[in-house]
Enzyme design. Structure first.
Site, PDB file in Angstrom:
ATOM      1  N   HIS A 202       0.790  -1.225   0.000  1.00  0.00           N
ATOM      2  CA  HIS A 202       0.000   0.000   0.000  1.00  0.00           C
ATOM      3  C   HIS A 202       0.824   1.277   0.000  1.00  0.00           C
ATOM      4  O   HIS A 202       0.420   2.263  -0.615  1.00  0.00           O
ATOM      5  CB  HIS A 202      -1.076  -0.072   1.076  1.00  0.00           C
ATOM      6  CG  HIS A 202      -2.131  -1.008   0.594  1.00  0.00           C
ATOM      7  ND1 HIS A 202      -3.155  -0.585  -0.200  1.00  0.00           N
ATOM      8  CD2 HIS A 202      -2.217  -2.351   0.657  1.00  0.00           C
ATOM      9  CE1 HIS A 202      -3.855  -1.636  -0.572  1.00  0.00           C
ATOM     10  NE2 HIS A 202      -3.307  -2.723  -0.060  1.00  0.00           N
ATOM     11  N   ARG A 309     -11.240   2.455  -4.200  1.00  0.00           N
ATOM     12  CA  ARG A 309     -11.012   1.529  -3.084  1.00  0.00           C
ATOM     13  C   ARG A 309     -11.717   2.087  -1.850  1.00  0.00           C
ATOM     14  O   ARG A 309     -11.167   2.933  -1.152  1.00  0.00           O
ATOM     15  CB  ARG A 309      -9.518   1.405  -2.789  1.00  0.00           C
ATOM     16  CG  ARG A 309      -8.697   0.691  -3.850  1.00  0.00           C
ATOM     17  CD  ARG A 309      -7.231   0.629  -3.413  1.00  0.00           C
ATOM     18  NE  ARG A 309      -6.448  -0.320  -4.170  1.00  0.00           N
ATOM     19  CZ  ARG A 309      -5.610   0.015  -5.164  1.00  0.00           C
ATOM     20  NH1 ARG A 309      -5.461   1.271  -5.512  1.00  0.00           N
ATOM     21  NH2 ARG A 309      -4.913  -0.921  -5.792  1.00  0.00           N
ATOM     22  N   ARG A 345     -15.611  -0.214  -5.616  1.00  0.00           N
ATOM     23  CA  ARG A 345     -15.343  -1.578  -5.123  1.00  0.00           C
ATOM     24  C   ARG A 345     -15.794  -1.670  -3.672  1.00  0.00           C
ATOM     25  O   ARG A 345     -15.507  -0.780  -2.876  1.00  0.00           O
ATOM     26  CB  ARG A 345     -13.853  -1.878  -5.228  1.00  0.00           C
ATOM     27  CG  ARG A 345     -13.496  -3.174  -4.506  1.00  0.00           C
ATOM     28  CD  ARG A 345     -12.072  -3.550  -4.690  1.00  0.00           C
ATOM     29  NE  ARG A 345     -11.201  -2.872  -3.756  1.00  0.00           N
ATOM     30  CZ  ARG A 345      -9.886  -3.048  -3.739  1.00  0.00           C
ATOM     31  NH1 ARG A 345      -9.299  -3.842  -4.615  1.00  0.00           N
ATOM     32  NH2 ARG A 345      -9.144  -2.426  -2.862  1.00  0.00           N
ATOM     33  N   GLU A 447      -8.997 -11.845  -9.329  1.00  0.00           N
ATOM     34  CA  GLU A 447      -7.751 -11.766  -8.560  1.00  0.00           C
ATOM     35  C   GLU A 447      -7.260 -13.137  -8.114  1.00  0.00           C
ATOM     36  O   GLU A 447      -6.173 -13.274  -7.566  1.00  0.00           O
ATOM     37  CB  GLU A 447      -7.970 -10.908  -7.299  1.00  0.00           C
ATOM     38  CG  GLU A 447      -8.610  -9.578  -7.591  1.00  0.00           C
ATOM     39  CD  GLU A 447      -8.673  -8.665  -6.385  1.00  0.00           C
ATOM     40  OE1 GLU A 447      -7.757  -7.863  -6.225  1.00  0.00           O
ATOM     41  OE2 GLU A 447      -9.652  -8.767  -5.607  1.00  0.00           O
ATOM     42  N   ASN A 470      -2.542  -7.094  -9.021  1.00  0.00           N
ATOM     43  CA  ASN A 470      -1.660  -7.117  -7.838  1.00  0.00           C
ATOM     44  C   ASN A 470      -1.867  -8.417  -7.068  1.00  0.00           C
ATOM     45  O   ASN A 470      -0.924  -9.086  -6.668  1.00  0.00           O
ATOM     46  CB  ASN A 470      -1.963  -5.946  -6.898  1.00  0.00           C
ATOM     47  CG  ASN A 470      -1.830  -4.610  -7.581  1.00  0.00           C
ATOM     48  OD1 ASN A 470      -1.175  -4.511  -8.594  1.00  0.00           O
ATOM     49  ND2 ASN A 470      -2.475  -3.592  -7.036  1.00  0.00           N
ATOM     50  N   ASP A 471      -3.127  -8.748  -6.856  1.00  0.00           N
ATOM     51  CA  ASP A 471      -3.404  -9.993  -6.139  1.00  0.00           C
ATOM     52  C   ASP A 471      -3.247 -11.206  -7.041  1.00  0.00           C
ATOM     53  O   ASP A 471      -2.692 -12.229  -6.629  1.00  0.00           O
ATOM     54  CB  ASP A 471      -4.817  -9.960  -5.548  1.00  0.00           C
ATOM     55  CG  ASP A 471      -4.825  -9.219  -4.218  1.00  0.00           C
ATOM     56  OD1 ASP A 471      -3.944  -9.506  -3.390  1.00  0.00           O
ATOM     57  OD2 ASP A 471      -5.677  -8.340  -4.025  1.00  0.00           O
ATOM     58  N   ARG A 481       2.766 -10.336  -1.929  1.00  0.00           N
ATOM     59  CA  ARG A 481       3.046  -9.062  -2.585  1.00  0.00           C
ATOM     60  C   ARG A 481       3.765  -8.066  -1.683  1.00  0.00           C
ATOM     61  O   ARG A 481       4.306  -7.072  -2.162  1.00  0.00           O
ATOM     62  CB  ARG A 481       1.745  -8.440  -3.122  1.00  0.00           C
ATOM     63  CG  ARG A 481       0.733  -8.125  -2.058  1.00  0.00           C
ATOM     64  CD  ARG A 481      -0.647  -7.828  -2.658  1.00  0.00           C
ATOM     65  NE  ARG A 481      -0.907  -6.407  -2.801  1.00  0.00           N
ATOM     66  CZ  ARG A 481      -2.071  -5.907  -3.191  1.00  0.00           C
ATOM     67  NH1 ARG A 481      -3.072  -6.707  -3.517  1.00  0.00           N
ATOM     68  NH2 ARG A 481      -2.249  -4.617  -3.291  1.00  0.00           N
ATOM     69  N   CYS A 518      -6.909  -3.253 -13.453  1.00  0.00           N
ATOM     70  CA  CYS A 518      -6.810  -2.126 -12.510  1.00  0.00           C
ATOM     71  C   CYS A 518      -5.668  -2.327 -11.512  1.00  0.00           C
ATOM     72  O   CYS A 518      -5.516  -1.554 -10.576  1.00  0.00           O
ATOM     73  CB  CYS A 518      -8.133  -1.904 -11.777  1.00  0.00           C
ATOM     74  SG  CYS A 518      -8.588  -3.274 -10.725  1.00  0.00           S
TER      75      CYS A 518
END
Ligand code: PEP
Ligand code: MG
Length: 598
Positions: A202, A309, A345, A447, A470-471, A481, A518
């Protein structure tokens, strides 16, 4: 690693970490939570003891008031069990042994209250990590939370002392928490370096969304850097210089100026359409966390918001946001977002993001593989419904087609069906209250590898797909990650990842379901070109990347991108792909090389 004493007598060193947000920045270090690494060594004078005790008592009263308020609100909105964690924290705060130790060290050893808290945490850590009792081990987290809360009240940790630190700052942290990032909003942050984390953690996402150079995975950096040190962050190559000498500093200043000039130049693209050389129209959307990010996204020329998010609203809220607060926030965000086109989301808590009232008591060996996202939302149906109702209400304030809703971490068809029934229930509840709301497109975030493999079976149940790379990458490669030790594996350009992405994009195209990427790779030059060549036309990324990706799109044809994909699919290793793509970017858009992280 080089290290020496610089002419000024200060310790100087160069460290290599993971390049997570490009650009060069120079500034004074501001170390967050320095107390946990470099505890306050000041000894109190006799006449300071009483004031120090009073400061501690005030902090304790304020922390107690926070905890009481949190307990009441969470109990009302989520449930008594979830709220009970705040009772535990209150009992620690009021525990006589805890308080007596702090008082004793302040009075007898002339330690500051902050240093005493640090010492106490150290004692408990030694004691509780030795025990085999899991319950007691978990209490260590509670003690740590209480110490952090008290420390924050005593020393406004996040507010740097402007007398000491004038000018641009480089934030130095273990990992930057979302709440800290928000608190830093008003401070002149030019760079971020973190001890843990990697490309998609993050801190990295926050840095990129603000266009701030950042380096992560710098093991031991907190022991090396002190607040006030001069720091150079090279976010393209992952280098950090601590207290460089004057020649080095001059060289980096030149790079920093070039970086600023390039950013200014690219920002002029913001009103141009996002087209490839052959005129293919692309949608370059933004990933945002807040209304302020939505404004930044408009300024950068995004065509909409591809990922809002919502968890940041929860993570930065002092307690649980209720339906009305959420409704108002969503309306504000939608109003600010470019072209009033937004994909919201639902809450994605768990994994590396926790709020104390959800899942906090529940320590997991593998949080990323455990109880996160919709898995957690399903077990808090009232809480989940509140969010869906707030989104439905906000969307109905705007023209049809403004808002889409998507769900994170969808793994099975059963989950997708369940999500649809949540939508129905929320709509019905609003109808019973006399509020008529519209339907909106419903999507899944892709994901999880299981969903990627069976995507054809799931497409009937969704109106669109958004690939959360990312996931997806961390799960495909079985490489956390956030863990710098395995960041060499958690790579979106790995041959296996590219194959999965290609097949998902093709499956969505075949069934006519819109598909977006995304994850962070959408805004990185090498992977952008590959996704384009695979047929992707919708990208959602940190707003700061939109101008450079627009420039890149305007330098390439679809045919060229397709040829590049063909060549890359013949390569067998990540390093071959990276080298090949670095050369391609240098040929296609040499002016962007500075923004292409290693
Ligand atoms: C992703 O996983 O790619 C994504 C966009 O979601 P997050 O980074 O918030 O997990
Ligand atoms: Mg994700």
């Amino acid at each position: 690693m080089l290290s020496q004493l610089s002419v000024s007598g200060k310790f100087s060193a160069m460290r290599k970490g993971i390049a997570v947000s490009p650009g060069v920045a120079i500034g004074k270090a501001f170390v967050i939570h320095e107390i946990f690494v470099n505890p306050d060594t000041k000894r109190l004078e006799d006449n300071e003891v009483t004031a120090e005790l009073a400061k501690y008592e005030t902090a304790r009263d304020r922390a107690d008031a926070d905890l009481q308020a949190l307990y009441r609100k969470v109990e009302r909105q989520v449930g008594r069990d979830e709220a009970s964690v705040f009772l535990v924290h209150r009992s620690i705060l009021r525990d006589a042994a805890f308080t007596n130790k702090i008082r004793g060290w302040v009075v007898n050893d002339r330690m500051t209250a902050s240093a005493s808290l640090h010492r106490l945490l150290g004692e408990y850590t030694t004691l509780l990590t030795r025990t085999n009792d899991e319950y007691l081990k978990e209490r260590l987290n509670d003690i740590r939370d209480v110490v952090v809360r008290l420390t924050a009240h005593m020393s406004e940790v996040i507010q740097p002392n402007q007398n000491v630190l004038d000018g641009p700052l480089i934030v130095v942290a273990d990992e930057l928490l979302p709440s800290q990032a928000v608190a830093l909003g008003d401070v002149d942050v030019h760079g971020i370096i973190t001890q843990s984390g990697s490309q998609t953690s993050h801190a990295a996402i926050i840095a990129r969304s603000r266009g701030i150079p950042a380096v992560s995975g710098l093991r031991g950096i907190l022991r090396l850097v002190k607040t006030g040190d001069t720091i150079v962050v090279d976010g393209q190559h992952g280098h950090v210089e601590i207290n460089p000498n004057s020649e080095e500093l001059a060289a980096f200043r030149k790079l920093e100026r070039e970086f600023f000039d390039l950013k200014d130049q690219l920002a002029e693209n913001r009103d141009l359409p996002a087209n490839t050389v052959d005129g293919t129209e692309l949608r370059l959307q933004a990933n945002i966390n807040s209304a302020a990010d939505a404004t930044a996204a408009s300024a950068m020329g995004a065509s909409g918001v591809g990922l809002y998010r919502t968890e940041y609203l929860y993570l930065t809220h002092p307690d649980v946001p209720d339906e009305e607060e959420q409704y108002k926030t969503y309306c504000e965000v939608i109003k600010e977002c470019p072209n009033q086109h937004i994909t919201i989301r639902t809450l994605d808590i768990g994994g590396d993001k926790t709020v104390p009232y959800l899942g906090h008591n529940h320590q997991e060996a593998n949080p990323f593989m455990g109880w996160r996202s919709i898995r957690l939302s399903f077990e808090h149906p009232e809480f989940f419904n509140t969010q869906i109702r707030a989104v439905l209400r906000a969307a109905s304030e705007f023209p049809d087609g403004t808002v889409r809703l998507m769900f994170p971490m969808v793994t099975t068809i059963e989950e997708m069906r369940r999500l649809r029934s949540f939508m129905k229930r929320a709509k019905k509840e609003l109808g019973e209250r006399g509020k008529v709301v519209r339907d909106m497109p419903i999507g899944m975030m892709l994901e999880v590898p299981a969903a990627a493999i069976s995507i054809e079976l799931m497409l009937d149940l969704v109106d669109f797909v958004s690939i959360g790379s990312n996931d997806l990458v961390q799960y495909l490669m079985a490489a956390d990650r956030d863990n710098p030790k395995v960041s060499h594996l958690c790579q979106p350009l790995a041959p296996s990842v590219l194959r999965v992405l290609h097949s998902v994009i093709q499956a969505c195209d075949k069934s006519g379901k819109p598909v977006t990427v995304c994850g962070e790779m959408a805004g990185q030059p090498k992977s952008f070109v590959l996704l384009l060549g695979m047929g992707l036309r919708r990208f959602s990324m940190s707003p700061a990347f939109i101008p450079s990706i627009k420039e890149l799109a305007a330098s390439i044809t679809i045919d060229e991108a397709e040829q590049i994909v063909k060549s890359v699919m013949k390569l067998k290793t990540l390093s071959q792909i990276k080298k090949f793509m670095t050369r391609q970017i240098q040929q296609i858009a040499p002016q962007l090389a500075m923004l292409d992280t290693d």
